[in-house]
Design a protein around this motif. Sequence first.
Motif, PDB file in Angstrom:
ATOM      1  N   GLN A  91     -32.433  67.952-108.993  1.00 46.71           N
ATOM      2  CA  GLN A  91     -32.804  68.348-107.633  1.00 46.71           C
ATOM      3  C   GLN A  91     -33.432  67.182-106.873  1.00 46.71           C
ATOM      4  N   ASN A  92     -34.267  66.422-107.556  1.00 44.64           N
ATOM      5  CA  ASN A  92     -34.868  65.252-106.927  1.00 44.64           C
ATOM      6  C   ASN A  92     -33.828  64.171-106.673  1.00 44.64           C
ATOM      7  N   ALA A  93     -32.866  64.055-107.580  1.00 49.20           N
ATOM      8  CA  ALA A  93     -31.798  63.068-107.385  1.00 49.20           C
ATOM      9  C   ALA A  93     -31.001  63.380-106.130  1.00 49.20           C
ATOM     10  N   MET A  94     -30.716  64.672-105.919  1.00 53.81           N
ATOM     11  CA  MET A  94     -29.990  65.080-104.712  1.00 53.81           C
ATOM     12  C   MET A  94     -30.775  64.737-103.457  1.00 53.81           C
ATOM     13  N   LYS A  95     -32.090  64.713-103.584  1.00 51.56           N
ATOM     14  CA  LYS A  95     -32.947  64.440-102.431  1.00 51.56           C
ATOM     15  C   LYS A  95     -33.113  62.945-102.173  1.00 51.56           C
ATOM     16  N   HIS A  96     -33.249  62.142-103.249  1.00 55.14           N
ATOM     17  CA  HIS A  96     -33.650  60.749-103.085  1.00 55.14           C
ATOM     18  C   HIS A  96     -32.503  59.745-103.125  1.00 55.14           C
ATOM     19  N   VAL A  97     -31.485  59.978-103.951  1.00 53.08           N
ATOM     20  CA  VAL A  97     -30.468  58.929-104.120  1.00 53.08           C
ATOM     21  C   VAL A  97     -29.046  59.427-103.942  1.00 53.08           C
ATOM     22  N   ASN A  98     -28.858  60.646-103.473  1.00 50.08           N
ATOM     23  CA  ASN A  98     -27.503  61.176-103.334  1.00 50.08           C
ATOM     24  C   ASN A  98     -26.675  60.329-102.372  1.00 50.08           C
ATOM     25  N   SER A  99     -27.283  59.806-101.325  1.00 47.23           N
ATOM     26  CA  SER A  99     -26.542  59.026-100.326  1.00 47.23           C
ATOM     27  C   SER A  99     -26.111  57.662-100.843  1.00 47.23           C
ATOM     28  N   LEU A 100     -26.679  57.211-101.958  1.00 55.48           N
ATOM     29  CA  LEU A 100     -26.343  55.889-102.489  1.00 55.48           C
ATOM     30  C   LEU A 100     -25.064  55.893-103.312  1.00 55.48           C
ATOM     31  N   PHE A 101     -24.616  57.069-103.734  1.00 50.10           N
ATOM     32  CA  PHE A 101     -23.448  57.162-104.600  1.00 50.10           C
ATOM     33  C   PHE A 101     -22.251  57.616-103.780  1.00 50.10           C
ATOM     34  N   ARG A 102     -21.337  56.677-103.547  1.00 53.80           N
ATOM     35  CA  ARG A 102     -20.195  56.921-102.667  1.00 53.80           C
ATOM     36  C   ARG A 102     -19.026  57.498-103.476  1.00 53.80           C
ATOM     37  N   CYS A 103     -19.144  58.786-103.766  1.00 55.06           N
ATOM     38  CA  CYS A 103     -18.058  59.476-104.475  1.00 55.06           C
ATOM     39  C   CYS A 103     -18.021  60.922-104.008  1.00 55.06           C
ATOM     40  N   THR A 104     -16.984  61.599-104.420  1.00 53.98           N
ATOM     41  CA  THR A 104     -16.750  62.958-103.923  1.00 53.98           C
ATOM     42  C   THR A 104     -17.897  63.899-104.255  1.00 53.98           C
TER      43      THR A 104
END
Length: 402
Positions: free
Chosen positions: A332-345
């Motif tokens: 859940q924290n990953a979705m909040k903090h670094v989700n935009s850094l991973f350019r995949c589907t």
Amino acid sequence: MKDSVHTICEDNLDYKPICDMEFLSEQAAYEFCNEYGRRVGFNIRRDSHNKNKNTGQIISRVFVCCKEGFRPKDKRDYLTKSSRVETRTGCNAKMSIKLNKSNGKYWVSYFVENHNHPLLRQECTHMLPSHRRISASQATEVDLTEESGIPLRQAYELMGRQVGGRESLGYIKQDQKNYLRIKMQRKLAYGEVGSLLKYFQNEALENLSFFYAVQLDCDEQITNIFWADAKMIVDYGQFVCFDTTYKTNEANRPFGVFVGSNHHCEIAIFGAALLYDETTNSFIWLFETFLEAMSKKAPKTLFTDQDAAMAKACAHVMPNTYHRLCTWHIMQNAMKHVNSLFRCTCGVRSVLTQFMDYYEEEDEFLVDWESMLDEYNVRGHPWLESIFYLRKKWAMAYCKWS
């Protein structure tokens, strides 16, 4: 009272009250009068009564037509936007009974038959308030629908269809709601906490391994409750996850569950608790009580959410236990903090999930982790570095890596 006394007889087809008729009890008199009302076409209710001051026994009672008298004026009428329709007509139909002290029976002392309003047809009277009732078989079906989780409205519609229409049920939806409410009140005759403690006491009598404990505050009010049955204690293993995110009770109090896996890799429950709050003191009491129930055997690893009070309590009570964060909260924290850094589907979830669950060899994990950092140009990101540190801690906890 006259010498000749009439008694209830099933052969009395007209079912009409007669002066001096006797009944074994006040309830029997009510049921007879109510059945008479059903056959004639009106609804009855209990009116005035007198009791013996010493014994509290009813010595006289009056049963009246539901349209007897008039509704008294409510002083709060000026606050009412839509008043109820007046249904009473001042009807004088009634039946009075008195107690015969010599034989303990009730006899009809007064009976007025005439009504000042139209009577209903007999095929319609079953829906009047005093004639509506839920039969034993219907009560069983209501209980089954409630236990199955079927909503009240849908359960009422279902039962109506089974008998060819709601008008054939013999009761309305409010009666079904009242039945369930009264059933719940009877279960909670000792109050919510009292019923829970009574349940614990019964379980402890049936199985000596059942464990429960309560914590009182300075006013001797119950704050925290913990319990574990015999199966939970037997299933207790090395790795435990504790979560208090469930607050579905009406008081919105934390409900905590100790869960883990058994030797078949199946989910097992090791204990449960109702907490007053989520403070460090409450968690300290809970963890100490949990260890007491488990013969002082602390878990090797404890997974929790990112609650600071819980972490502090864990370090205080179980200093040798690995305290780790569960993957769900990390994701859940990953979705909040670094989700935009991973350019995949699928974003960060598809990238990090494999590092959380699928690697057992340290060398393989390190190679792929470094490759991931270069591919997405996220090397040096503080949040990912903390995840890398936690992942290696998990491996130490599970003894998969040296």
